[in-house]
Design a protein around this motif. Sequence first.
Motif, short mmCIF file in Angstrom:
data_model
loop_
_atom_site.label_atom_id
_atom_site.label_comp_id
_atom_site.label_asym_id
_atom_site.label_seq_id
_atom_site.Cartn_x
_atom_site.Cartn_y
_atom_site.Cartn_z
N ARG A 63 0.83 -1.20 0.00
CA ARG A 63 0.00 0.00 0.00
C ARG A 63 0.86 1.26 0.00
O ARG A 63 0.68 2.16 0.79
N GLU A 64 1.83 1.25 -0.93
CA GLU A 64 2.75 2.37 -1.06
C GLU A 64 2.76 2.86 -2.50
O GLU A 64 2.68 2.07 -3.43
N VAL A 65 2.90 4.17 -2.64
CA VAL A 65 2.99 4.80 -3.95
C VAL A 65 4.19 5.73 -3.92
O VAL A 65 4.44 6.43 -2.93
N SER A 66 4.96 5.73 -5.02
CA SER A 66 6.05 6.70 -5.12
C SER A 66 5.99 7.33 -6.51
O SER A 66 5.58 6.70 -7.48
N LEU A 67 6.36 8.58 -6.57
CA LEU A 67 6.40 9.32 -7.82
C LEU A 67 7.81 9.86 -7.99
O LEU A 67 8.31 10.57 -7.12
#
Length: 162
Positions: A150-154
């Motif tokens: 449940r991780e997002v990186s940009l």
Amino acid sequence: MAPETPPSRTSEIAVLVIEDAPEIRALLHTTLSADGFRVTCVGDGEAGLAAARTAPPDVVVLDVGLPGIDGVEVCRDLRTFSNAYVVMLTARDDEVDKLVGLSVGADDYITKPFSPRELNARIRAMLRRPRTADARADNSDPLRIDREAREVSLAGEATPLT
């Protein structure tokens, strides 16, 4: 999605060894190369992550006790962009260490001292079980989504989620 099929010939299988001890690195390179794998060796976690991004491996043999970024963090980071099989190879033999290694995404955990022939056999056994194409993460650049964690990186920066 259809399951990915492993490469048909051993020489097509790329193995990345991330190990800080030069003598073990040399042993792994010799043993795995003799068994027909294409082997790349590096001596620390940062170099390992860079190598995995540059030339994605099919299998990673990963020491836990690395200088700088340790093997647990390397494995955790690898799982954000790679579906390679990961074998942790380490002197840490406590049950807790094994559980941590497997929980961050390692497929196998082998303690030192180890048998190079057993390591080759375990790698071959893993390769007989093809991964599914979308097992953990959607890694479209520059956005990376790890559904399980449940991780997002940009662009490499963690993005806070509600």
